[in-house]
Motif scaffolding. Structure first.
Motif, mmCIF file in Angstrom:
data_model
loop_
_atom_site.group_PDB
_atom_site.id
_atom_site.type_symbol
_atom_site.label_atom_id
_atom_site.label_comp_id
_atom_site.label_asym_id
_atom_site.label_seq_id
_atom_site.Cartn_x
_atom_site.Cartn_y
_atom_site.Cartn_z
ATOM 1 N N SER A 15 0.831 -1.202 0.000
ATOM 2 C CA SER A 15 0.000 0.000 0.000
ATOM 3 C C SER A 15 0.868 1.255 0.000
ATOM 4 N N ASN A 77 -5.317 2.854 -1.420
ATOM 5 C CA ASN A 77 -6.441 2.858 -0.488
ATOM 6 C C ASN A 77 -7.062 1.477 -0.328
ATOM 7 N N HIS A 81 -7.120 -0.683 3.104
ATOM 8 C CA HIS A 81 -8.399 -1.147 3.642
ATOM 9 C C HIS A 81 -8.370 -2.660 3.872
ATOM 10 N N LYS A 84 -6.380 -3.435 6.895
ATOM 11 C CA LYS A 84 -7.123 -3.076 8.108
ATOM 12 C C LYS A 84 -8.178 -4.134 8.437
#
Length: 104
Positions: A15, A77, A81, A84
């Protein structure tokens, strides 16, 4: 179904790398825009056609670089995500296992 493993560290690093690429592409787009916008005050005379072609090429490059920057930012992004979500899932699973073992 095959086994699927996710390395959160690699996802976060990927990322960040996509984010770095987005920044570099954005900087390049700004440079292309600077070429397009430069020397507008000069009357190019016999070189007007050449300058116009260069300005159009710079505009095209700016547009493509800006588009690439936007897309690489989107990939950054998505990977962040995913990292996460998997991280939260791993924490929930670890907590559930700890509860089953009476470690809580």
């Amino acid at each position: 179904m095959g086994e699927f493993q996710v390395d959160l560290t690699h996802l976060v690093e990927a990322s960040a790398a996509w984010g770095d690429a987005s920044e570099v592409l954005s900087t390049a787009a700004i440079s292309a825009q600077a070429i397009q916008d430069s020397h507008k005050e000069i009357i190019w005379g016999i070189f007007a056609d050449a300058w116009t072609a260069q300005a159009k090429a710079a505009e095209y490059m700016h547009d493509r670089l800006a588009e690439a920057s936007t897309e690489t930012h989107a990939i950054e992004n998505v990977l962040a995500h995913v990292a996460k979500v998997y991280g939260a899932h791993d924490e929930e699973l670890a907590a559930a296992i700890a509860r089953l073992h009476g470690d809580s």
